[in-house]
Design a protein around this motif. Structure first.
Motif, short mmCIF file in Angstrom:
data_model
loop_
_atom_site.label_atom_id
_atom_site.label_comp_id
_atom_site.label_asym_id
_atom_site.label_seq_id
_atom_site.Cartn_x
_atom_site.Cartn_y
_atom_site.Cartn_z
N LEU A 7 0.81 -1.22 0.00
CA LEU A 7 0.00 0.00 0.00
C LEU A 7 0.84 1.26 0.00
O LEU A 7 0.31 2.37 -0.13
CB LEU A 7 -0.92 0.01 1.22
N GLU A 8 2.17 1.08 0.19
CA GLU A 8 3.09 2.22 0.33
C GLU A 8 2.60 3.14 1.45
O GLU A 8 2.61 4.37 1.33
CB GLU A 8 3.22 2.97 -0.99
N ALA A 9 2.17 2.51 2.54
CA ALA A 9 1.64 3.25 3.68
C ALA A 9 2.74 3.61 4.66
O ALA A 9 3.79 2.94 4.72
CB ALA A 9 0.57 2.41 4.39
N ASP A 10 2.51 4.66 5.42
CA ASP A 10 3.41 5.01 6.51
C ASP A 10 3.37 3.87 7.53
O ASP A 10 2.29 3.52 8.02
CB ASP A 10 2.96 6.31 7.17
N ARG B 223 0.35 0.36 11.08
CA ARG B 223 0.40 -0.57 12.21
C ARG B 223 -0.55 -0.15 13.32
O ARG B 223 -1.23 -1.00 13.91
CB ARG B 223 1.83 -0.67 12.74
N LEU B 224 -0.65 1.14 13.59
CA LEU B 224 -1.60 1.60 14.60
C LEU B 224 -3.02 1.35 14.13
O LEU B 224 -3.90 0.97 14.92
CB LEU B 224 -1.38 3.09 14.89
N TRP B 225 -3.28 1.55 12.85
CA TRP B 225 -4.61 1.31 12.28
C TRP B 225 -5.03 -0.15 12.48
O TRP B 225 -6.15 -0.43 12.90
CB TRP B 225 -4.57 1.68 10.80
N SER C 228 -2.53 9.71 8.04
CA SER C 228 -2.77 9.21 6.68
C SER C 228 -3.91 8.19 6.63
O SER C 228 -3.96 7.36 5.72
CB SER C 228 -1.49 8.57 6.13
N VAL C 229 -4.84 8.26 7.57
CA VAL C 229 -5.85 7.21 7.67
C VAL C 229 -6.74 7.12 6.43
O VAL C 229 -7.12 6.02 6.01
CB VAL C 229 -6.72 7.42 8.93
#
Length: 355
Positions: free
Chosen positions: A150-153, A158-160, A264-265
């Protein structure tokens, strides 16, 4: 004692067939474990503040596991639940030693195949079968793999994930009767089939169906074929209502807390939803047979129900849903929050309040 599954073979098969995880160095892997443990604690505070629910029982710390460990934990849990149920169903009737040995090994290989597939997909789980009150598992390789795709932070993603899984832990530890109720319904499902001497064979076919679908995406058999009696369907309706509530509540909490603590949710949610909807034909067949498609609908339907109830009676009013098994929503109430509010709060409770 009848042997339904060769559990040791199931574990060996899951370990042998499970995919390898993403490439990470030892230092990176260590950092991921530390990060997930820290973010689990952070998520617990956010979930408690947002929901008003507090754990009423002591629970073990989160276990950060790899794919093999996740499969082993689930095999241990399934063994605790399934073995006694099989013994009750089989009674004094048992197959010959050769038939039993071959059947249990075949079912063990099939179960291991299914768990190997799932071990590469599951991000986290609150596992309730093996111990009271349950154990929170986070599958580190899968979390890292998805956040990279997802190229996510990493911190945000991880918190999500932790918000969702910690909400499930909160549901079971703040409502001490929840685990016993869930396991009681599993027992009720089996009791509803007593007298049907072919149930064990149908259970075997259900496991075989899932295993075969991994090899043959064109298979159209459903595991629901093992559900045949009206009494079983009544239990399944109650379990469906419960799981829809729990999944929808977790999604509602993620969406409520996320914008406050995860910058970035919105990007993560959009990317994750696209991932859920995508998939090759094999993955789509597996999702259908495993009930994942049903679970995806549960996320949406359950979230809409929880949102509707909170809009009407606020969070404290919603939390009455956890008062007893009698206050859980019925299946037909999930699409009609007013009906649940009227039944539990009375007609006056249907007036909208600040949530």
């Amino acid at each position: 004692m009848a042997q339904f599954v060769d559990w040791d073979l199931a574990a060996a098969t899951a370990g042998a067939l499970g995919k390898s995880g993403p490439r990470v160095s030892y230092a990176e892997a260590t950092d991921v474990v530390v990060d997930l443990r820290r973010l689990t604690d952070e998520a617990a505070g956010h979930v408690a503040d947002y929901t008003g629910l507090r754990s009423q029982v002591t629970h073990p710390p989160v276990r950060v596991v790899d794919r093999r460990d996740w499969a082993a934990a689930n095999i241990a849990g399934l063994r605790e639940v399934i073995s006694p149920l099989v013994n009750r169903l089989s009674g004094d009737k048992r197959p010959g030693p050769l038939t039993e040995a071959i059947g249990s090994r075949l079912t063990g290989m099939q179960a291991g195949t299914v768990l190997a597939y799932l071990s590469g997909r599951v991000l986290g789980q609150y596992e309730v079968f093996s111990a009271d009150p349950g154990q929170l598992l986070l599958v580190a390789p899968n979390i890292v793999e998805v956040e990279r795709k997802l190229e996510a932070d990493p911190r945000d993603f991880r918190l999500w994930v932790c918000l969702h899984e910690v909400t499930h832990r909160t549901q079971f530890t703040s409502v001490p009767w929840m685990r016993a109720y869930f396991l009681g319904e599993v027992n009720a499902f089996v009791d509803a089939a007593q007298g049907n001497e072919h149930l064990l064979e149908r259970l075997r076919r259900g496991v075989a169906t899932l295993s075969d679908a991994i090899k043959d995406p064109e298979s159209r058999t459903s595991v629901l074929d093992i559900v045949q009696t009206p009494a079983q369907r009544a239990v399944l309706d109650r379990l469906t209502a419960l799981m829809t509530l729990l999944e929808g509540h977790a999604e509602f909490v993620m969406d409520g807390v996320g914008p406050q603590v995860i910058p970035s949710v919105e990007r993560i949610r959009a990317g994750f939803n696209r991932r859920r909807e995508a998939g090759n034909p094999l993955e789509k067949a597996i999702r259908r047979l495993l009930g994942v498609d049903v679970k995806m609908r549960q996320y949406a339907e359950g979230r809409k129900f929880v949102h509707g109830v909170v809009d009407r009676v606020g969070m404290d009013g919603f939390n009455k849903i956890f008062g007893s098994p009698l206050t859980l929503p019925r299946l037909d109430e999930l699409g009609d929050p007013d009906a649940w509010v009227a039944r539990v709060h009375g007609p006056a409770g249907a007036t909208p309040t600040a949530g």
